[in-house]
Design an enzyme around this catalytic site. Structure first.
Site, PDB file in Angstrom:
ATOM      1  N   SER A   1       0.825  -1.216   0.000  1.00 12.57           N
ATOM      2  CA  SER A   1       0.000   0.000   0.000  1.00 12.57           C
ATOM      3  C   SER A   1       0.853   1.259   0.000  1.00 12.57           C
ATOM      4  O   SER A   1       0.338   2.360   0.181  1.00 12.57           O
ATOM      5  CB  SER A   1      -0.907  -0.010   1.231  1.00 12.57           C
ATOM      6  OG  SER A   1      -0.119  -0.295   2.373  1.00 12.57           O
TER       7      SER A   1
ATOM      8  N   THR B   1      -1.633   3.481   4.799  1.00  9.57           N
ATOM      9  CA  THR B   1      -0.649   4.556   4.613  1.00  9.57           C
ATOM     10  C   THR B   1       0.396   4.534   5.714  1.00  9.57           C
ATOM     11  O   THR B   1       0.057   4.317   6.874  1.00  9.57           O
ATOM     12  CB  THR B   1      -1.388   5.920   4.686  1.00  9.57           C
ATOM     13  OG1 THR B   1      -2.394   5.931   3.691  1.00  9.57           O
ATOM     14  CG2 THR B   1      -0.439   7.075   4.531  1.00  9.57           C
TER      15      THR B   1
ATOM     16  N   THR C   1       1.852   6.874   0.415  1.00 11.75           N
ATOM     17  CA  THR C   1       0.877   5.826   0.115  1.00 11.75           C
ATOM     18  C   THR C   1       0.725   5.618  -1.390  1.00 11.75           C
ATOM     19  O   THR C   1       1.012   6.520  -2.180  1.00 11.75           O
ATOM     20  CB  THR C   1      -0.504   6.201   0.697  1.00 11.75           C
ATOM     21  OG1 THR C   1      -1.389   5.093   0.584  1.00 11.75           O
ATOM     22  CG2 THR C   1      -1.140   7.374  -0.023  1.00 11.75           C
TER      23      THR C   1
ATOM     24  N   ARG D   1      -7.105  10.134  -9.104  1.00  4.75           N
ATOM     25  CA  ARG D   1      -7.638  10.433  -7.768  1.00  4.75           C
ATOM     26  C   ARG D   1      -6.481  10.733  -6.807  1.00  4.75           C
ATOM     27  O   ARG D   1      -5.473  10.028  -6.771  1.00  4.75           O
ATOM     28  CB  ARG D   1      -8.453   9.247  -7.267  1.00  4.75           C
ATOM     29  CG  ARG D   1      -8.982   9.377  -5.838  1.00  4.75           C
ATOM     30  CD  ARG D   1      -8.108   8.639  -4.833  1.00  4.75           C
ATOM     31  NE  ARG D   1      -8.694   8.625  -3.507  1.00  4.75           N
ATOM     32  CZ  ARG D   1      -8.039   8.224  -2.426  1.00  4.75           C
ATOM     33  NH1 ARG D   1      -6.801   7.813  -2.528  1.00  4.75           N
ATOM     34  NH2 ARG D   1      -8.618   8.239  -1.250  1.00  4.75           N
ATOM     35  N   VAL D   2      -6.619  11.794  -6.039  1.00  4.38           N
ATOM     36  CA  VAL D   2      -5.602  12.153  -5.054  1.00  4.38           C
ATOM     37  C   VAL D   2      -6.203  11.964  -3.669  1.00  4.38           C
ATOM     38  O   VAL D   2      -7.325  12.395  -3.414  1.00  4.38           O
ATOM     39  CB  VAL D   2      -5.141  13.614  -5.261  1.00  4.38           C
ATOM     40  CG1 VAL D   2      -4.222  14.060  -4.131  1.00  4.38           C
ATOM     41  CG2 VAL D   2      -4.430  13.758  -6.609  1.00  4.38           C
ATOM     42  N   GLY D   3      -5.453  11.323  -2.785  1.00  8.82           N
ATOM     43  CA  GLY D   3      -5.937  11.108  -1.419  1.00  8.82           C
ATOM     44  C   GLY D   3      -5.408  12.154  -0.453  1.00  8.82           C
ATOM     45  O   GLY D   3      -4.870  13.188  -0.852  1.00  8.82           O
ATOM     46  N   ASP D   4      -5.533  11.868   0.815  1.00 12.78           N
ATOM     47  CA  ASP D   4      -5.167  12.834   1.856  1.00 12.78           C
ATOM     48  C   ASP D   4      -3.672  12.909   2.129  1.00 12.78           C
ATOM     49  O   ASP D   4      -3.193  13.919   2.648  1.00 12.78           O
ATOM     50  CB  ASP D   4      -5.851  12.434   3.169  1.00 12.78           C
ATOM     51  CG  ASP D   4      -5.386  11.041   3.618  1.00 12.78           C
ATOM     52  OD1 ASP D   4      -5.619  10.076   2.866  1.00 12.78           O
ATOM     53  OD2 ASP D   4      -4.764  10.936   4.698  1.00 12.78           O
TER      54      ASP D   4
ATOM     55  N   THR E   1      -4.302   7.739   8.449  1.00 10.24           N
ATOM     56  CA  THR E   1      -4.396   6.618   7.521  1.00 10.24           C
ATOM     57  C   THR E   1      -5.885   6.323   7.363  1.00 10.24           C
ATOM     58  O   THR E   1      -6.674   6.664   8.222  1.00 10.24           O
ATOM     59  CB  THR E   1      -3.607   5.393   8.060  1.00 10.24           C
ATOM     60  OG1 THR E   1      -3.802   4.286   7.190  1.00 10.24           O
ATOM     61  CG2 THR E   1      -4.030   4.988   9.457  1.00 10.24           C
ATOM     62  N   GLY E   2      -6.251   5.732   6.243  1.00 10.47           N
ATOM     63  CA  GLY E   2      -7.676   5.453   6.048  1.00 10.47           C
ATOM     64  C   GLY E   2      -8.216   6.115   4.803  1.00 10.47           C
ATOM     65  O   GLY E   2      -7.444   6.522   3.920  1.00 10.47           O
TER      66      GLY E   2
ATOM     67  N   GLY F   1      -9.096   8.565   2.358  1.00 11.55           N
ATOM     68  CA  GLY F   1      -8.600   9.924   2.214  1.00 11.55           C
ATOM     69  C   GLY F   1      -9.675  10.984   2.083  1.00 11.55           C
ATOM     70  O   GLY F   1      -9.518  12.096   2.597  1.00 11.55           O
TER      71      GLY F   1
HETATM   72  N1  GLY Z   1      -5.143   7.559   3.003  1.00 12.23           N
HETATM   73  C1  GLY Z   1      -4.749   7.122   1.755  1.00 12.23           C
HETATM   74  C2  GLY Z   1      -5.673   7.402   0.673  1.00 12.23           C
HETATM   75  O1  GLY Z   1      -6.845   7.664   0.886  1.00 12.23           O
HETATM   76  O2  GLY Z   1      -5.268   7.354  -0.454  1.00 12.23           O
END
Ligand code: GLY
Length: 299
Positions: free
Chosen positions: A52, A153, A171, A181-184, A204-205, A207
């Site tokens: 991941s 993450t 991550t 797509r962009v995460g947090d 983590t989790g 985003g």
């Molecule tokens: N926390 C990682 C993501 O949502 O991509």
């Protein structure tokens, strides 16, 4: 959860233990906290066994590994980040270069890749055979939906011997995510945040849910209002639940005093801790759904 010593390093998940060990060694040998954060996260990024993060990370719906990462420093309140970076195994190192060599904070996609190549990074095929086979299997089974339970993450927060705070996050994001797509994890305030007067946090989790609440910023602001790191993480999760947002999220935090905490929504996750006493793995405290919370207006 408490520790009143420093240096102190906390990281998300079991693989955080290896990251912490690397960071601790660097802190002890050359007292360079920025190197410590970067190299610690590199160790996880380069490990194909961690599916991941970085090399061997889970691909998007089109079968490409797209990476997000960020680094933030307390002493000068600076940060660097990359989003949707392909073909570079160590995005946290590119994020550090963005911080050091540009007046930007976040570079994305192809331009982030060009920046990395200009700065000496080498292209790598990030898709391992194992990840490819898993992706093919999902694709053949017609699983085109994003897998929100596939999000481990690496988030690391470090308090050094001068009581300065640093954080990093990296991550490959959620399996089968929409391309682009962009995460947090690369968003300052969401995936990580540091205020050198107060403390630091990482997430983590899922985003989207973390971004909708500026998760890490919220935790640090909760600490500013007098909460312990543990209370601050729990209050942030409660805030999410109070808005009926119940996707899985985990938060970690530490403060200037060397206290730390972690909380997650509905299901625990491991928090790796490294301090003078050695290493430790603890489980995050679980915050359950709304009826059990006794929510009040303070949250
Ligand atoms: N926390 C990682 C993501 O949502 O991509």
């Amino acid at each position: 959860m408490k520790s009143l010593s420093f240096p102190l390093i906390i990281s998300t998940w079991d693989f955080g233990a290896e990251a912490n060990r690397v960071a601790w060694k660097i802190l002890m040998s050359r007292e360079n906290p920025l190197d410590a954060v970067e190299k610690a996260i590199n160790a996880v990024e380069k490990d194909p066994g961690v599916t991941s993060v970085g090399y061997g990370g889970i691909p998007n719906a089109d079968g490409f590994v797209e990476l997000d990462a960020a680094i933030m420093l307390g002493p000068n309140h600076k940060a660097g980040a990359v989003a949707g970076l392909k073909e570079i195994a160590t995005p946290i190192s590119v994020a550090r270069k963005v911080m050091e060599k540009t007046n930007s904070i976040l570079l994305v996609g192809d331009e982030a890749l060009k920046f990395a190549l200009r700065n000496g990074f080498k292209k790598t095929n990030l898709l391992t055979e194992k990840a490819k086979q898993e992706w093919l299997k999902r694709a053949e089974e017609g699983i085109i939906k994003r897998m929100d339970s596939s999000h481990d993450t690496i988030g690391l927060v470090l308090l050094d011997s001068k009581r300065d705070i640093y954080a990093g996050c990296s991550t490959s994001g959620l399996a089968m995510k929409t391309p682009g797509r962009v995460g947090d994890s690369c968003i300052i305030g969401a995936g990580l945040y540091v205020d050198n007067e107060i403390g630091g946090a990482a997430a983590t989790g899922v985003g989207e849910q973390i971004m909708m609440f500026c998760g890490s910023f919220l935790v640090v602001e909760n600490m500013r209002r007098g909460m312990s790191p543990q209370q601050a993480c729990e209050a942030a999760i409660k805030r999410m639940i109070s808005k009926r947002q119940k996707k899985w999220v985990g938060l970690i935090a530490l403060d200037k005093e060397g206290q730390y905490g972690a909380a997650s929504l509905g299901k625990e996750f491991p928090l790796a801790i490294y301090c003078k006493k050695g290493e430790l793995i603890q489980k995050s405290k679980i915050v359950h759904n709304l009826p059990n919370l006794g929510l009040n207006m303070e949250i």
